[in-house]
Structure formats: C-alpha cells, structure tokens
Design a protein around this motif. Sequence first.
Motif, PDB file in Angstrom:
ATOM      1  N   MET A   1      49.456  40.301  38.188  1.00 11.28           N
ATOM      2  CA  MET A   1      48.334  39.380  37.980  1.00 11.28           C
ATOM      3  C   MET A   1      48.792  37.928  38.064  1.00 11.28           C
ATOM      4  O   MET A   1      48.020  37.046  38.455  1.00 11.28           O
TER       5      MET A   1
ATOM      6  N   GLY B   1      46.779  34.547  37.300  1.00  7.65           N
ATOM      7  CA  GLY B   1      45.496  35.054  36.832  1.00  7.65           C
ATOM      8  C   GLY B   1      45.576  35.566  35.411  1.00  7.65           C
ATOM      9  O   GLY B   1      44.637  35.408  34.621  1.00  7.65           O
ATOM     10  N   PHE B   2      46.720  36.193  35.055  1.00  5.35           N
ATOM     11  CA  PHE B   2      46.899  36.658  33.679  1.00  5.35           C
ATOM     12  C   PHE B   2      47.191  35.491  32.751  1.00  5.35           C
ATOM     13  O   PHE B   2      46.629  35.405  31.656  1.00  5.35           O
TER      14      PHE B   2
ATOM     15  N   ALA C   1      46.176  32.592  32.871  1.00  6.78           N
ATOM     16  CA  ALA C   1      44.940  31.844  32.602  1.00  6.78           C
ATOM     17  C   ALA C   1      44.140  32.469  31.479  1.00  6.78           C
ATOM     18  O   ALA C   1      43.265  31.821  30.892  1.00  6.78           O
ATOM     19  N   LYS C   2      44.430  33.718  31.165  1.00  2.00           N
ATOM     20  CA  LYS C   2      43.706  34.415  30.096  1.00  2.00           C
ATOM     21  C   LYS C   2      44.385  34.264  28.742  1.00  2.00           C
ATOM     22  O   LYS C   2      43.915  34.798  27.739  1.00  2.00           O
TER      23      LYS C   2
END
Length: 292
Positions: free
Chosen positions: A69, A72-73, A75-76
């Motif tokens: 990820m 993208g990960f 950012a979480k």
Amino acid sequence: MRELKFEHVGKQYGEKKALWDFNAVLTPGIYGILGPNGAGKSTLMNLLTDSVPRTAGTITYNGTEILKMGAGFRAKIGYMPQQQGMYDQFTARRFLYYIADLKGMKKKEATEQIDRYLELTGLAGQAGKRLSGYSGGMKQRALFAAALLGNPEILILDEPTAGLDPEERIRIRNYISETARDKIVLLATHVVSDIECIAGQVLLMKRGCLVGQAPPAELIASLEGKVAEVSCTPETAQTLQQTYRVGNMYQRKEGMVLRLVGDDLPEEFPRIRQGLNLEDVYLYYLEDDKER
C-alpha cells in the motif's frame, strides 16, 4: 470492518530480538500496549509506520500488505511520537499547518481541522504563541492535534503522557477517549493509569514478545488468589521484598502493609478479593520473576 493484522512479525538487530513472533488482529477501538522500557513497544510502532524494515512476518490492513500500500497506507495513519521533535520557533498554528502540508491536505480542509483540533485540545487561545514558550503538556497536546490531522483511520500514540503531571495525563487520556471511537488506536505506554479506564483491550509485552491480550477486566480477574496484603515490621518488609514481588507499600495506623503478587504466596497471607487492578496485572506478568 477495518482490520489491522500482524502475523509472526519480528525485528532483529544482529543477535538481539527487539520484537519476535508478534501476532494480533485489531479492529476499531483503543488498544493499550503495556510493557516496561525495552519490551518492544516502540519497535512495533516503527514497523507499523515503516520507519524500520521488518525481519519477519506480515502486516496487513483490510487484507492488503501495508508495504504494498505504501504511501496510501501511511496516509491512513496519525502518529504521535514519544519524543517532542518540534520546531520551537513555530507557533502551534504554524506547526499544524506544516504537518498538514506534509500530509498533502488542501488549505481549506487544513484550516477547518486545525481550528477544530486546537479547540479540542484547549490550545485555541495559545495558538499564536511560539512552541518554545509551551509547557511539556501543551507540546504533547499540539502533537496529539497534529496526529489527528487528515482524519486518520489508525492512530499510533507512543508514550503520549511521558513526563507529564497528573492533570495533563488525565487531559490527554480524555482527548484520546473522545476522538478514538471510530479509529484503531494503539496506545503504547508503561504507565498503567494511561489505559486503565479507556482501553478496550490490553496487549502485554515483555522482552519483545506478546505475553497476553485481553480486556482489562479479564486480565484483572486472572489474578484472583494471587494478590495478598501483609502487615509487617520494617525488618520483615525487607525480607519480603527480597522474596516476593511487592506491588505497593502502605503506612497505616496498625503499621506497615505490603501488597504482594505471585502464585506461591504462603496460605497465611490474606488474599485480596476486592480492589484488584491493572497495577497488579503489570507486576504479575511483566516484572522480572522472583516467585510465580
């Protein structure tokens, strides 16, 4: 439902195993990661944020390996580090804008969230003050606000109350409880009171290994018959301290009282039936062994 899964995760530095065979499945809620210094708590945080490479195992989020990820990960994630690495010449508001920019937030969204979290953390009235003039507790609150920017799905808090006075500890705990209902929150600490009232699950870590995971009430119930309080003289107290694990020492009108934890306490020691707590759990599972 969101799911963060660790399978056989490990990190080794040469011959030293900082974390080994860590397995856990986390869904939204507050997880207190409890253990002494050197237990592997910060190593776990660093692996989750991909700050250091893993030696073994997989970490998946909703079924996908987090390394795949990538950004993208990340950012979480909202991350509050243990150390206060901040720019003291910045005001709190400027610092939060800086963090928002690093997270790729748009100006309007950043402004709305910064205003909200400054208000939430009680810093709105001090937002224009330089961080160099902030107390340790105020800096921790600013770091917590920074971790919340971007509405992360996973909140990582590494020793969030380290070095704070009792009032600030309570304040930070309340903020965590208020904002964490829909998030997966990992709160790493060696301070039992940080998680006693707010964690739905407690993960016990010792020497790089996960030695237990359960709700606080279940862990406390596991100590039934393993905690005693004994009246003694100062001379006797010294002998007891050398033989058993002592959770606390009280001075009462009838004399000194020691709170002892262990499997092999003598039958004549009066067992505690009411008032068992996570301090007892910590002492039983995580302190160095004397008698078990």
